[in-house]
Write a protein that holds these residues in place. Sequence first.
Motif, mmCIF file in Angstrom:
data_model
loop_
_atom_site.group_PDB
_atom_site.id
_atom_site.type_symbol
_atom_site.label_atom_id
_atom_site.label_comp_id
_atom_site.label_asym_id
_atom_site.label_seq_id
_atom_site.Cartn_x
_atom_site.Cartn_y
_atom_site.Cartn_z
ATOM 1 N N ILE A 72 0.837 -1.203 0.000
ATOM 2 C CA ILE A 72 0.000 0.000 0.000
ATOM 3 C C ILE A 72 0.869 1.250 0.000
ATOM 4 O O ILE A 72 0.571 2.235 -0.683
ATOM 5 N N LYS A 73 1.956 1.205 0.768
ATOM 6 C CA LYS A 73 2.887 2.335 0.775
ATOM 7 C C LYS A 73 3.453 2.563 -0.623
ATOM 8 O O LYS A 73 3.546 3.708 -1.098
ATOM 9 N N LEU A 74 3.831 1.483 -1.300
ATOM 10 C CA LEU A 74 4.373 1.597 -2.651
ATOM 11 C C LEU A 74 3.340 2.174 -3.612
ATOM 12 O O LEU A 74 3.666 3.039 -4.442
ATOM 13 N N ILE A 75 2.101 1.717 -3.514
ATOM 14 C CA ILE A 75 1.042 2.211 -4.404
ATOM 15 C C ILE A 75 0.819 3.706 -4.201
ATOM 16 O O ILE A 75 0.711 4.470 -5.176
ATOM 17 N N PHE A 76 0.735 4.141 -2.959
ATOM 18 C CA PHE A 76 0.529 5.565 -2.695
ATOM 19 C C PHE A 76 1.720 6.399 -3.158
ATOM 20 O O PHE A 76 1.538 7.501 -3.695
ATOM 21 N N HIS A 77 2.926 5.894 -2.976
ATOM 22 C CA HIS A 77 4.097 6.625 -3.438
ATOM 23 C C HIS A 77 4.089 6.753 -4.959
ATOM 24 O O HIS A 77 4.392 7.826 -5.508
ATOM 25 N N LEU A 78 3.758 5.679 -5.651
ATOM 26 C CA LEU A 78 3.695 5.736 -7.114
ATOM 27 C C LEU A 78 2.598 6.692 -7.578
ATOM 28 O O LEU A 78 2.761 7.404 -8.576
ATOM 29 N N LEU A 79 1.490 6.724 -6.850
ATOM 30 C CA LEU A 79 0.402 7.646 -7.194
ATOM 31 C C LEU A 79 0.851 9.095 -7.020
ATOM 32 O O LEU A 79 0.582 9.947 -7.900
ATOM 33 N N MET A 80 1.537 9.395 -5.922
ATOM 34 C CA MET A 80 2.011 10.759 -5.707
ATOM 35 C C MET A 80 3.074 11.146 -6.730
ATOM 36 O O MET A 80 3.106 12.290 -7.203
ATOM 37 N N MET A 81 3.915 10.201 -7.105
ATOM 38 C CA MET A 81 4.920 10.471 -8.128
ATOM 39 C C MET A 81 4.269 10.714 -9.482
ATOM 40 O O MET A 81 4.751 11.536 -10.278
ATOM 41 N N THR A 82 3.160 10.038 -9.745
ATOM 42 C CA THR A 82 2.423 10.282 -10.986
ATOM 43 C C THR A 82 1.831 11.688 -10.998
ATOM 44 O O THR A 82 1.848 12.380 -12.034
ATOM 45 N N ILE A 83 1.303 12.127 -9.851
ATOM 46 C CA ILE A 83 0.760 13.486 -9.760
ATOM 47 C C ILE A 83 1.849 14.515 -10.021
ATOM 48 O O ILE A 83 1.650 15.490 -10.762
ATOM 49 N N ILE A 84 3.034 14.300 -9.426
ATOM 50 C CA ILE A 84 4.144 15.220 -9.664
ATOM 51 C C ILE A 84 4.548 15.223 -11.134
ATOM 52 O O ILE A 84 4.946 16.255 -11.683
ATOM 53 N N SER A 85 4.424 14.081 -11.790
ATOM 54 C CA SER A 85 4.865 13.957 -13.177
ATOM 55 C C SER A 85 4.021 14.776 -14.141
ATOM 56 O O SER A 85 4.501 15.157 -15.214
ATOM 57 N N ILE A 86 2.758 15.027 -13.809
ATOM 58 C CA ILE A 86 1.882 15.742 -14.739
ATOM 59 C C ILE A 86 1.776 17.226 -14.409
ATOM 60 O O ILE A 86 0.991 17.942 -15.023
#
Length: 263
Positions: free
Chosen positions: A17-31
């Motif tokens: 779950i920690k990994l999923i949330f981190h990837l989601l936040m990194m996706t937000i930063i990417s756009i």
Amino acid sequence: MILIGRSRFLSQINPSIKLIFHLLMMTIISIISDPLTTFLCMLIPAMITFAFIKIPFKHMVMYVLLPFFVLFILSVWSIFAFGKGETVWFSWGWFHFTKEGLLNGLTIGFRTLGYLFYGLIFVLTTDVTEFVLSLMQQLKMKPKWAYSILAGVRFIPIFKAEFEQIRAAHRIRGVHRVGGLGGKVRSMIRFTIPLLSQGIRKAERVAIALEARNFDGSWNRTFYHKIESGKIDVLYGLLLIALHVAIIFLSLHFGFIQWGILM
């Protein structure tokens, strides 16, 4: 060796779950493509790192801040000096400094720092065994792949210890390092062949141990240690989402935010 005081809060979060949330936040930063909003979003994992993970100041500077700062400078410089833009500030040879290049460079640099901090949080607060078990239990990864990852990770400190033993044995026997390309090749061979033979032996022992326990990589297995998910996982995810939403809302209100993927 870096002495790290793990955060009890971050270490209790389910690794998957920690990994999923981190990837989601990194996706937000990417756009997000404006430097101010990207910088504010980058501050979230940075503050989590400094607030929850106890690292000695010397090690923080040497192993975290200094390498991250170098990567930030390289990211900004590569876009600022060689990027395209309409508002030209200075041109000389291959260098083409523009306002748009600086803004894009800062965005890429802050974005890179955000990725690095999220990765640092995950690595320093996640147990490898719990992460692999979580991959199988929560993300339904096949056991044969999960245990292969776990075995490979566990071999790294073993190989490091054996490398130190081989190097110490060479020093005791008076085998010194020879300069030049030929000396480097011979030195590499002296270390590689013993490490390779030891790796083959250990891999065979692991395979025999798994076969003795009737491990065939199928899903029909039970777990002695179960990785649970609970309120703390939801709390951590909601905290990250709320902080990012607040920053994006403020940036929208003041008209700073821009959307797009910069390469």
